[in-house]
Design a protein around this motif. Structure first.
Motif, PDB file in Angstrom:
ATOM      1  N   ASP A 188       4.105  10.615  -7.448  1.00 50.80           N
ATOM      2  CA  ASP A 188       4.362  11.664  -8.645  1.00 50.80           C
ATOM      3  C   ASP A 188       3.814  10.725 -10.087  1.00 50.80           C
ATOM      4  O   ASP A 188       4.266  11.184 -11.270  1.00 50.80           O
ATOM      5  N   HIS A 189       2.687  10.177  -9.725  1.00 47.43           N
ATOM      6  CA  HIS A 189       1.883   9.794 -10.957  1.00 47.43           C
ATOM      7  C   HIS A 189       0.587   9.916 -10.588  1.00 47.43           C
ATOM      8  O   HIS A 189       0.120   9.780  -9.350  1.00 47.43           O
ATOM      9  N   PHE A 190      -0.333  10.139 -11.746  1.00 51.06           N
ATOM     10  CA  PHE A 190      -1.844  10.585 -11.653  1.00 51.06           C
ATOM     11  C   PHE A 190      -2.262   9.053 -11.321  1.00 51.06           C
ATOM     12  O   PHE A 190      -1.998   8.101 -11.955  1.00 51.06           O
ATOM     13  N   LEU A 191      -3.546   9.345 -10.563  1.00 52.18           N
ATOM     14  CA  LEU A 191      -4.418   8.073 -10.207  1.00 52.18           C
ATOM     15  C   LEU A 191      -4.989   7.515 -11.277  1.00 52.18           C
ATOM     16  O   LEU A 191      -5.119   8.185 -12.342  1.00 52.18           O
ATOM     17  N   GLN A 230      -3.655  15.865  -5.550  1.00 57.02           N
ATOM     18  CA  GLN A 230      -4.501  14.521  -5.508  1.00 57.02           C
ATOM     19  C   GLN A 230      -4.119  13.903  -4.172  1.00 57.02           C
ATOM     20  O   GLN A 230      -2.889  13.959  -3.807  1.00 57.02           O
ATOM     21  N   ASN A 231      -4.945  13.095  -3.634  1.00 56.09           N
ATOM     22  CA  ASN A 231      -4.825  12.283  -2.369  1.00 56.09           C
ATOM     23  C   ASN A 231      -4.253  10.995  -2.858  1.00 56.09           C
ATOM     24  O   ASN A 231      -4.858  10.045  -2.931  1.00 56.09           O
ATOM     25  N   GLN A 232      -2.800  10.934  -2.752  1.00 58.56           N
ATOM     26  CA  GLN A 232      -2.160   9.783  -3.202  1.00 58.56           C
ATOM     27  C   GLN A 232      -2.681   8.546  -2.335  1.00 58.56           C
ATOM     28  O   GLN A 232      -2.563   7.299  -2.782  1.00 58.56           O
ATOM     29  N   TRP A 233      -2.792   8.890  -0.975  1.00 56.14           N
ATOM     30  CA  TRP A 233      -3.170   7.602  -0.027  1.00 56.14           C
ATOM     31  C   TRP A 233      -4.679   7.053  -0.410  1.00 56.14           C
ATOM     32  O   TRP A 233      -5.152   5.937  -0.160  1.00 56.14           O
ATOM     33  N   LYS A 234      -5.522   7.738  -1.432  1.00 57.50           N
ATOM     34  CA  LYS A 234      -6.499   7.084  -1.681  1.00 57.50           C
ATOM     35  C   LYS A 234      -6.585   6.550  -3.075  1.00 57.50           C
ATOM     36  O   LYS A 234      -7.476   6.338  -3.892  1.00 57.50           O
ATOM     37  N   TRP A 235      -5.301   6.069  -3.120  1.00 55.91           N
ATOM     38  CA  TRP A 235      -5.342   5.427  -4.450  1.00 55.91           C
ATOM     39  C   TRP A 235      -6.251   4.421  -4.811  1.00 55.91           C
ATOM     40  O   TRP A 235      -6.744   3.928  -5.968  1.00 55.91           O
ATOM     41  N   ILE A 236      -6.482   3.501  -3.598  1.00 55.43           N
ATOM     42  CA  ILE A 236      -7.133   2.588  -3.658  1.00 55.43           C
ATOM     43  C   ILE A 236      -8.708   2.551  -4.251  1.00 55.43           C
ATOM     44  O   ILE A 236      -9.387   1.856  -4.791  1.00 55.43           O
ATOM     45  N   THR A 237      -9.183   3.906  -3.607  1.00 55.98           N
ATOM     46  CA  THR A 237     -10.431   4.035  -4.032  1.00 55.98           C
ATOM     47  C   THR A 237     -10.740   4.620  -5.507  1.00 55.98           C
ATOM     48  O   THR A 237     -11.810   5.060  -6.108  1.00 55.98           O
ATOM     49  N   PHE A 272     -10.120   3.522  -8.354  1.00 57.55           N
ATOM     50  CA  PHE A 272     -10.386   2.430  -9.391  1.00 57.55           C
ATOM     51  C   PHE A 272     -11.888   2.790  -9.637  1.00 57.55           C
ATOM     52  O   PHE A 272     -12.435   2.381 -10.516  1.00 57.55           O
ATOM     53  N   ALA A 273     -12.720   3.191  -8.581  1.00 56.47           N
ATOM     54  CA  ALA A 273     -14.196   3.175  -8.695  1.00 56.47           C
ATOM     55  C   ALA A 273     -14.618   4.625  -8.918  1.00 56.47           C
ATOM     56  O   ALA A 273     -15.706   4.904  -9.226  1.00 56.47           O
ATOM     57  N   VAL A 274     -13.675   5.676  -8.844  1.00 59.04           N
ATOM     58  CA  VAL A 274     -13.830   7.083  -9.303  1.00 59.04           C
ATOM     59  C   VAL A 274     -13.276   7.774 -10.464  1.00 59.04           C
ATOM     60  O   VAL A 274     -11.974   7.779 -10.189  1.00 59.04           O
ATOM     61  N   ASP A 275     -13.844   8.218 -11.488  1.00 60.70           N
ATOM     62  CA  ASP A 275     -13.065   8.878 -12.394  1.00 60.70           C
ATOM     63  C   ASP A 275     -13.095  10.349 -12.107  1.00 60.70           C
ATOM     64  O   ASP A 275     -13.897  11.009 -11.562  1.00 60.70           O
ATOM     65  N   LYS A 276     -12.136  10.962 -12.386  1.00 61.80           N
ATOM     66  CA  LYS A 276     -11.575  12.454 -12.283  1.00 61.80           C
ATOM     67  C   LYS A 276     -11.262  12.946 -13.397  1.00 61.80           C
ATOM     68  O   LYS A 276     -10.350  12.648 -14.195  1.00 61.80           O
ATOM     69  N   THR A 277     -11.922  14.045 -14.003  1.00 66.72           N
ATOM     70  CA  THR A 277     -11.799  14.867 -15.105  1.00 66.72           C
ATOM     71  C   THR A 277     -11.653  16.172 -15.005  1.00 66.72           C
ATOM     72  O   THR A 277     -12.148  16.777 -14.061  1.00 66.72           O
ATOM     73  N   TYR A 278     -10.520  16.906 -15.466  1.00 65.46           N
ATOM     74  CA  TYR A 278      -9.987  17.960 -15.335  1.00 65.46           C
ATOM     75  C   TYR A 278     -10.086  18.869 -16.658  1.00 65.46           C
ATOM     76  O   TYR A 278      -9.366  18.233 -17.670  1.00 65.46           O
ATOM     77  N   GLU A 279     -10.349  20.028 -16.604  1.00 66.03           N
ATOM     78  CA  GLU A 279     -10.112  20.959 -17.913  1.00 66.03           C
ATOM     79  C   GLU A 279      -9.143  22.154 -17.518  1.00 66.03           C
ATOM     80  O   GLU A 279      -9.691  22.946 -16.580  1.00 66.03           O
ATOM     81  N   LEU A 280      -7.797  22.155 -18.109  1.00 65.71           N
ATOM     82  CA  LEU A 280      -7.175  23.195 -17.801  1.00 65.71           C
ATOM     83  C   LEU A 280      -6.762  24.059 -18.792  1.00 65.71           C
ATOM     84  O   LEU A 280      -6.802  23.644 -20.055  1.00 65.71           O
ATOM     85  N   ALA A 281      -6.820  25.395 -18.680  1.00 61.95           N
ATOM     86  CA  ALA A 281      -6.487  26.383 -19.741  1.00 61.95           C
ATOM     87  C   ALA A 281      -5.167  26.156 -20.174  1.00 61.95           C
ATOM     88  O   ALA A 281      -4.182  26.601 -19.210  1.00 61.95           O
ATOM     89  N   TYR A 308       0.753  -1.302   0.062  1.00 59.64           N
ATOM     90  CA  TYR A 308       0.032  -0.180   0.060  1.00 59.64           C
ATOM     91  C   TYR A 308       0.918   1.156  -0.099  1.00 59.64           C
ATOM     92  O   TYR A 308       0.634   2.098  -0.811  1.00 59.64           O
ATOM     93  N   LEU A 309       1.782   1.255   0.908  1.00 58.68           N
ATOM     94  CA  LEU A 309       2.827   2.372   1.235  1.00 58.68           C
ATOM     95  C   LEU A 309       3.593   2.469  -0.280  1.00 58.68           C
ATOM     96  O   LEU A 309       3.795   3.558  -0.681  1.00 58.68           O
ATOM     97  N   GLY A 310       4.153   1.563  -1.039  1.00 59.33           N
ATOM     98  CA  GLY A 310       4.650   1.473  -2.004  1.00 59.33           C
ATOM     99  C   GLY A 310       3.991   2.035  -3.288  1.00 59.33           C
ATOM    100  O   GLY A 310       4.222   2.983  -3.815  1.00 59.33           O
ATOM    101  N   ILE A 311       2.581   1.552  -3.484  1.00 51.63           N
ATOM    102  CA  ILE A 311       1.865   2.026  -4.409  1.00 51.63           C
ATOM    103  C   ILE A 311       1.363   3.654  -4.260  1.00 51.63           C
ATOM    104  O   ILE A 311       1.567   4.592  -4.922  1.00 51.63           O
TER     105      ILE A 311
END
Length: 467
Positions: free
Chosen positions: A38-41, A106-113, A115-124, A29-32
């Protein structure tokens, strides 16, 4: 005791295995979690890019690759298109750390969740490009090539030969270069991929369209004048006043209203008068012997238009849209309006032959000898060489002059005190050479019976030809 030791030992082994699993899971868990520092979920999308498991650098590279594929399509008025590419603009992504900030948030500790939640961002996406290149790009576009440009034209009135019609506007395809440039810059800055140049107001447009109320009213006003169709009757000749002439006589005032140019109408009437007036002019004439002669200028027979009255009348007719056959207003009138305005009812007098003829409707009704004025006595020769008109008719008149007073029964003057009258009360012979020694004071002495026939046949205004 041995059994208890064995049981206790087994429990320790199980607990050890469980603790081992927990430790392994915790380490995993800690490793992931560390990996996602430094990687997006999973399920992360930025500006349409699937960024899961990507570093900020990799995302930036993808954004730059996307920017490199940027194409701005310019939709022209005819549906054709022109294209501006990122390469042509030297369009570059400018790292403003927004991707890094998003990764940090982003909350890296919630990496496990994740998988069930998509996050979409629009940046200028912050970009930079070379605006100086735009002028060159526009220069190269086919829509700016002179051969392909159609200038806009206003709807206008045109005369089609009988009336005024509205020629529709030409929309054309002429672009306002500065507006196009501004629209391109705004589109690139906003990241748009398509703009409609017509909707952006980049085309030069006609200022007057075919349904323009003022233009329609102008056409209708002009066509009221164009309804006029008049035929001037000149006997065996006619002159037509219709739209083809009137269109040049209509002028637009400062108030925008159309009126008839009275000076132009007067010029036209003067031309008619020059062509058709005959009063006092030379006349061609065929004598009773069939000889063709020319009667010189002078006399008082013929037609004369009242030019101002004729012009005023014509102006009014044009305003009314009048149609039909008309005549000019005359000051003097002859008996025939044909080219030969002497017509076929006239009196013909030959000084040399001392003879007079009278024709009524082309039929010879009188052929008589006469005695004209004494050419050898000053002021007594009968005027000749022209055409005159009978000025009056009087039954029973007294002629007076220097040294004489003479009653006559039939008196028909045609040149002042010179006229045709009976003379049987003092003459018994006519014709021959009598006039040279015993001629009249200028009048045409005629046997009474023939004077009567002429008196009854002619009207005031009947031509008298003397030669």
């Amino acid at each position: 005791m041995a059994a208890k030791r064995k049981k206790k030992k087994a429990k320790k082994i199980v607990l050890g295995i469980l603790i081992g699993y927990i430790l392994i899971m915790a380490i995993g868990y800690l490793g992931i979690a560390y990996y996602f520092s430094d990687h997006f979920l999973k399920g992360t999308t930025i500006n349409g890019i699937d960024c899961e498991n990507m570093t900020a650098k990799e995302v930036k590279e993808e954004i730059q690759n996307g920017i490199g594929q940027y194409r701005l399509q310019l939709v022209l008025i005819d549906g054709a298109t022109e294209t501006v590419t990122a390469e042509q603009l030297n369009l570059q992504y400018v790292d403003d750390n927004k991707v890094d900030e998003l990764l940090e948030e982003q909350n890296q500790w919630k990496w496990i969740t994740s998988f069930a939640v998509d996050k979409t961002y629009e940046l200028a996406a912050n970009t930079t490009y070379d605006q100086d290149r735009i002028d060159g790009l526009l220069d190269a576009m086919s829509c700016f090539q002179e051969a392909n440009i159609v200038a806009p034209q206003d709807a206008k009135l045109e005369f089609d030969g009988t009336q005024y019609v509205i020629t529709p506007e030409v929309v054309g395809n002429t672009l306002d270069r500065e507006k196009v440039k501004a629209a391109v810059i705004a589109a690139v800055d906003a990241g748009k991929t398509e703009i409609n140049l017509d909707e952006e107001g980049c085309y030069l447009k006609p200022s007057v369209y075919q349904d323009d109320a003022s233009l329609v009213a102008e056409r209708d006003q002009l066509n009221q004048y164009m309804k006029t169709n008049l035929t001037y009757d000149f006997g065996d000749r006619t002159e037509t006043v219709d739209a083809s002439l009137i269109k040049d006589w209509i002028v637009k005032g400062e108030d925008g209203q159309y009126t008839v140019d009275e000076d132009k109408v007067m010029d036209y009437v003067k031309q008619l008068a020059y062509k058709y007036d005959t009063f006092g002019l030379a006349h061609d004439f065929t004598t009773s012997h069939g000889e063709k002669i020319t009667l010189q200028r002078g006399g008082d027979y013929g037609w004369v238009m009242k030019k101002q009255a004729t012009a005023d009348e014509l102006v009014q007719y044009i305003k009314e849209g009048k149609t039909g056959t008309i005549e000019p207003v005359y000051l003097y009138e002859g008996k025939s309006r044909d080219t030969n305005d002497i017509g076929d009812t006239y009196v013909e007098i030959s000084i040399e032959e001392q003879r007079m003829w009278c024709y009524k409707d082309g039929q010879l009704i009188v052929d008589t000898p006469v005695v004209t004025g004494n050419p050898n006595k000053e002021g007594c020769a009968t005027p000749a060489g022209c055409v005159w008109a009978i000025d009056a008719k009087k039954h029973g008149a007294v002629l007076t002059g220097e040294g004489y007073t003479q009653p006559v029964t039939y008196w028909m003057p045609f040149n002042g005190n010179v006229g045709i009258h009976d003379a049987d009360t003092w003459r018994s012979e006519y014709g021959g050479e009598i006039y040279k020694t015993n001629g009249s004071h200028g009048c045409v002495n005629t046997p009474t019976e023939n004077a009567r026939k002429i008196f009854e046949a002619v009207e005031i205004g009947t031509p008298v030809i003397v030669y």
